[in-house]
Design a protein around this motif. Structure first.
Motif, PDB file in Angstrom:
ATOM      1  N   ASN A 153      65.500  -7.007  41.456  1.00 37.23           N
ATOM      2  CA  ASN A 153      66.680  -6.966  42.316  1.00 37.23           C
ATOM      3  C   ASN A 153      67.377  -8.556  42.051  1.00 37.23           C
ATOM      4  O   ASN A 153      68.698  -8.526  42.088  1.00 37.23           O
ATOM      5  CB  ASN A 153      66.538  -6.870  43.719  1.00 37.23           C
ATOM      6  CG  ASN A 153      67.788  -6.983  44.694  1.00 37.23           C
ATOM      7  OD1 ASN A 153      68.567  -6.292  44.655  1.00 37.23           O
ATOM      8  ND2 ASN A 153      67.600  -7.947  45.386  1.00 37.23           N
ATOM      9  N   ARG A 154      66.751  -9.594  42.158  1.00 32.56           N
ATOM     10  CA  ARG A 154      67.185 -11.076  41.995  1.00 32.56           C
ATOM     11  C   ARG A 154      68.100 -10.985  40.885  1.00 32.56           C
ATOM     12  O   ARG A 154      69.181 -11.493  40.761  1.00 32.56           O
ATOM     13  CB  ARG A 154      66.197 -11.893  42.069  1.00 32.56           C
ATOM     14  CG  ARG A 154      66.669 -13.329  41.907  1.00 32.56           C
ATOM     15  CD  ARG A 154      65.567 -14.165  41.713  1.00 32.56           C
ATOM     16  NE  ARG A 154      64.720 -14.257  42.923  1.00 32.56           N
ATOM     17  CZ  ARG A 154      63.563 -14.961  42.973  1.00 32.56           C
ATOM     18  NH1 ARG A 154      63.003 -15.642  41.798  1.00 32.56           N
ATOM     19  NH2 ARG A 154      62.845 -15.103  44.214  1.00 32.56           N
ATOM     20  N   ASP A 158      73.113  -6.789  43.258  1.00 27.39           N
ATOM     21  CA  ASP A 158      74.548  -7.189  43.608  1.00 27.39           C
ATOM     22  C   ASP A 158      74.670  -8.548  44.517  1.00 27.39           C
ATOM     23  O   ASP A 158      75.544  -8.760  45.036  1.00 27.39           O
ATOM     24  CB  ASP A 158      75.002  -5.942  44.483  1.00 27.39           C
ATOM     25  CG  ASP A 158      74.110  -5.720  45.950  1.00 27.39           C
ATOM     26  OD1 ASP A 158      73.316  -6.484  46.235  1.00 27.39           O
ATOM     27  OD2 ASP A 158      74.612  -4.617  46.597  1.00 27.39           O
ATOM     28  N   THR A 160      72.532  -9.218  47.251  1.00 29.73           N
ATOM     29  CA  THR A 160      71.809  -9.157  48.509  1.00 29.73           C
ATOM     30  C   THR A 160      70.426  -9.707  48.296  1.00 29.73           C
ATOM     31  O   THR A 160      69.641  -9.147  47.334  1.00 29.73           O
ATOM     32  CB  THR A 160      72.009  -7.629  48.722  1.00 29.73           C
ATOM     33  OG1 THR A 160      73.203  -7.084  48.944  1.00 29.73           O
ATOM     34  CG2 THR A 160      71.204  -7.550  50.384  1.00 29.73           C
ATOM     35  N   LYS A 161      69.998 -10.604  49.277  1.00 32.08           N
ATOM     36  CA  LYS A 161      68.714 -11.057  49.371  1.00 32.08           C
ATOM     37  C   LYS A 161      67.779  -9.934  49.710  1.00 32.08           C
ATOM     38  O   LYS A 161      68.039  -9.236  50.413  1.00 32.08           O
ATOM     39  CB  LYS A 161      68.654 -12.088  50.001  1.00 32.08           C
ATOM     40  CG  LYS A 161      69.457 -13.480  49.665  1.00 32.08           C
ATOM     41  CD  LYS A 161      69.374 -14.653  50.483  1.00 32.08           C
ATOM     42  CE  LYS A 161      70.322 -15.799  49.647  1.00 32.08           C
ATOM     43  NZ  LYS A 161      70.007 -17.161  50.507  1.00 32.08           N
ATOM     44  N   TRP A 162      66.624 -10.066  49.088  1.00 29.81           N
ATOM     45  CA  TRP A 162      65.530  -9.311  49.178  1.00 29.81           C
ATOM     46  C   TRP A 162      65.123  -9.051  50.918  1.00 29.81           C
ATOM     47  O   TRP A 162      64.973  -7.882  51.276  1.00 29.81           O
ATOM     48  CB  TRP A 162      64.352  -9.429  48.649  1.00 29.81           C
ATOM     49  CG  TRP A 162      63.153  -8.507  48.741  1.00 29.81           C
ATOM     50  CD1 TRP A 162      61.989  -8.552  49.493  1.00 29.81           C
ATOM     51  CD2 TRP A 162      62.948  -7.388  48.027  1.00 29.81           C
ATOM     52  NE1 TRP A 162      60.989  -7.609  49.298  1.00 29.81           N
ATOM     53  CE2 TRP A 162      61.783  -6.777  48.616  1.00 29.81           C
ATOM     54  CE3 TRP A 162      63.757  -6.450  47.283  1.00 29.81           C
ATOM     55  CZ2 TRP A 162      61.206  -5.606  47.955  1.00 29.81           C
ATOM     56  CZ3 TRP A 162      63.196  -5.258  46.736  1.00 29.81           C
ATOM     57  CH2 TRP A 162      62.024  -4.665  47.337  1.00 29.81           C
ATOM     58  N   GLU A 164      67.080  -9.538  53.100  1.00 30.33           N
ATOM     59  CA  GLU A 164      68.026  -9.095  54.190  1.00 30.33           C
ATOM     60  C   GLU A 164      68.304  -7.465  53.998  1.00 30.33           C
ATOM     61  O   GLU A 164      69.171  -6.848  54.681  1.00 30.33           O
ATOM     62  CB  GLU A 164      69.312  -9.722  53.589  1.00 30.33           C
ATOM     63  CG  GLU A 164      69.635 -11.228  53.759  1.00 30.33           C
ATOM     64  CD  GLU A 164      70.641 -11.829  53.321  1.00 30.33           C
ATOM     65  OE1 GLU A 164      71.355 -11.284  52.614  1.00 30.33           O
ATOM     66  OE2 GLU A 164      70.698 -13.180  53.646  1.00 30.33           O
ATOM     67  N   MET A 165      67.593  -7.007  53.138  1.00 29.31           N
ATOM     68  CA  MET A 165      67.647  -5.583  52.911  1.00 29.31           C
ATOM     69  C   MET A 165      67.115  -4.960  53.956  1.00 29.31           C
ATOM     70  O   MET A 165      65.644  -5.395  54.328  1.00 29.31           O
ATOM     71  CB  MET A 165      66.976  -5.242  51.501  1.00 29.31           C
ATOM     72  CG  MET A 165      67.701  -5.542  50.427  1.00 29.31           C
ATOM     73  SD  MET A 165      67.052  -5.044  48.751  1.00 29.31           S
ATOM     74  CE  MET A 165      68.201  -5.865  47.598  1.00 29.31           C
ATOM     75  N   THR A 169      65.028   0.429  52.078  1.00 30.73           N
ATOM     76  CA  THR A 169      65.627   0.057  50.947  1.00 30.73           C
ATOM     77  C   THR A 169      64.712  -0.685  49.758  1.00 30.73           C
ATOM     78  O   THR A 169      64.490  -0.167  48.864  1.00 30.73           O
ATOM     79  CB  THR A 169      67.087  -0.851  50.933  1.00 30.73           C
ATOM     80  OG1 THR A 169      67.812  -0.014  51.792  1.00 30.73           O
ATOM     81  CG2 THR A 169      67.547  -1.078  49.709  1.00 30.73           C
ATOM     82  N   THR A 248      80.421  -3.907  43.576  1.00 23.38           N
ATOM     83  CA  THR A 248      80.722  -4.874  44.281  1.00 23.38           C
ATOM     84  C   THR A 248      82.469  -4.854  43.815  1.00 23.38           C
ATOM     85  O   THR A 248      83.054  -5.763  44.881  1.00 23.38           O
ATOM     86  CB  THR A 248      80.138  -6.231  43.740  1.00 23.38           C
ATOM     87  OG1 THR A 248      80.331  -6.319  42.392  1.00 23.38           O
ATOM     88  CG2 THR A 248      78.535  -6.294  44.150  1.00 23.38           C
TER      89      THR A 248
END
Length: 266
Positions: A153-154, A158, A160-162, A164-165, A169, A248
């Motif tokens: 994901n990093r 998009d 979004t930090k891990w 913060e999910m 998700t 995005t």
């Protein structure tokens, strides 16, 4: 389609023009909501959940993953339509256009991860990408799917930090890490033979290659390689966007697609 395999789909928009949209790895059909909204007056967009994603059946590993995704997409391409793909979904879209050009009216490839194209023309750029991706593959080989998903994901997410999910998700992403190695035979090793001389030239329909100006160098390499071979392709850059531009920057992506549709015959 293999017996009993279910592919879920949803529709966005109500336009007269029919299009098929294929999402990226670890996403689902809902990733096309913004693009579908922006194009709703001119396009009816059918978006599928790829095998192993969303509400579609899982991939059990008994058949090649890309072959299964191809079969899933082909069942939702009963007539000649515009085909739009993002990331891994763009590699499925590209293969559809090569193997079934009579069904593809126009082709939009957003950030295609068809690494075989870069390997062919600029192997040193692929080697640099492999160095960047090594921590992810190390975590995956160690069976740490949560860490692998966080690193994936990093790099490809998009922004979004891990942490913060939502937990749901993070679990969804980690649970689907198994599909990523399953993509390699086609997107890295070119098991489908798309880079065979003269093969990509079969996709002679109007084609759009999209990338963000903040994306990874390997995507630029892939698009440059494809642009050399696809007979009727143009490239477009989305300002301020990284890999996940359909989510995005859906308006900017839709604007580029709309321009392509204007030159692709009905």
């Amino acid at each position: 389609m293999t017996s009993g395999h279910f592919t879920h789909a949803r529709t966005f928009g109500h336009g007269a023009r029919e299009a098929l949209a294929i999402h990226c790895t670890l996403a689902h059909a809902g990733a096309w909501r913004g693009v579908g909204k922006a194009l709703e007056d001119c396009v009816t967009l059918t978006a599928i959940d790829l095998p192993g994603h969303g509400k579609s059946d899982d991939w059990d590993g008994t058949v090649d993953l890309h072959d299964l995704c191809m079969m899933a997409a082909r069942t939702h391409l009963p007539t000649r339509r515009d085909v739009i793909g993002h990331s891994f979904g763009a590699t499925v879209a590209l293969r559809l256009a090569v193997e079934h050009p009579e069904r593809v009216r126009s082709l939009t490839l957003i950030e295609p991860v068809f690494f075989a194209a870069a390997i062919k023309d600029t192997p040193e750029r692929m080697q640099a990408h492999e160095v960047e991706a090594e921590p992810y593959f190390t975590a995956l080989s160690a069976g740490d799917t949560a860490k692998a998903a966080r690193l994936f994901n990093r790099f490809w997410g998009d922004g979004t930090k891990w942490d913060e999910m939502p937990e749901t998700t993070r679990r969804y992403l980690a649970d689907r890490m198994y599909v990523v190695p399953g993509q390699s035979p086609v997107i890295i090793d070119d098991a489908a033979g798309l880079m065979t001389p003269g093969r990509l030239e079969r996709a002679a329909m109007p084609c759009l290659l999209i990338e963000g100006d903040q994306t990874a160098d390997i995507i630029c390499a892939v698009n440059a390689s494809l642009a050399r071979r696809l007979p009727n392709a143009r490239r477009a850059i989305i300002a301020g966007a990284g890999h996940m531009s359909p989510i995005t920057h859906p308006g900017a992506v839709a604007q580029e697609i709309a321009a392509l549709l204007e030159v692709a015959e009905e």
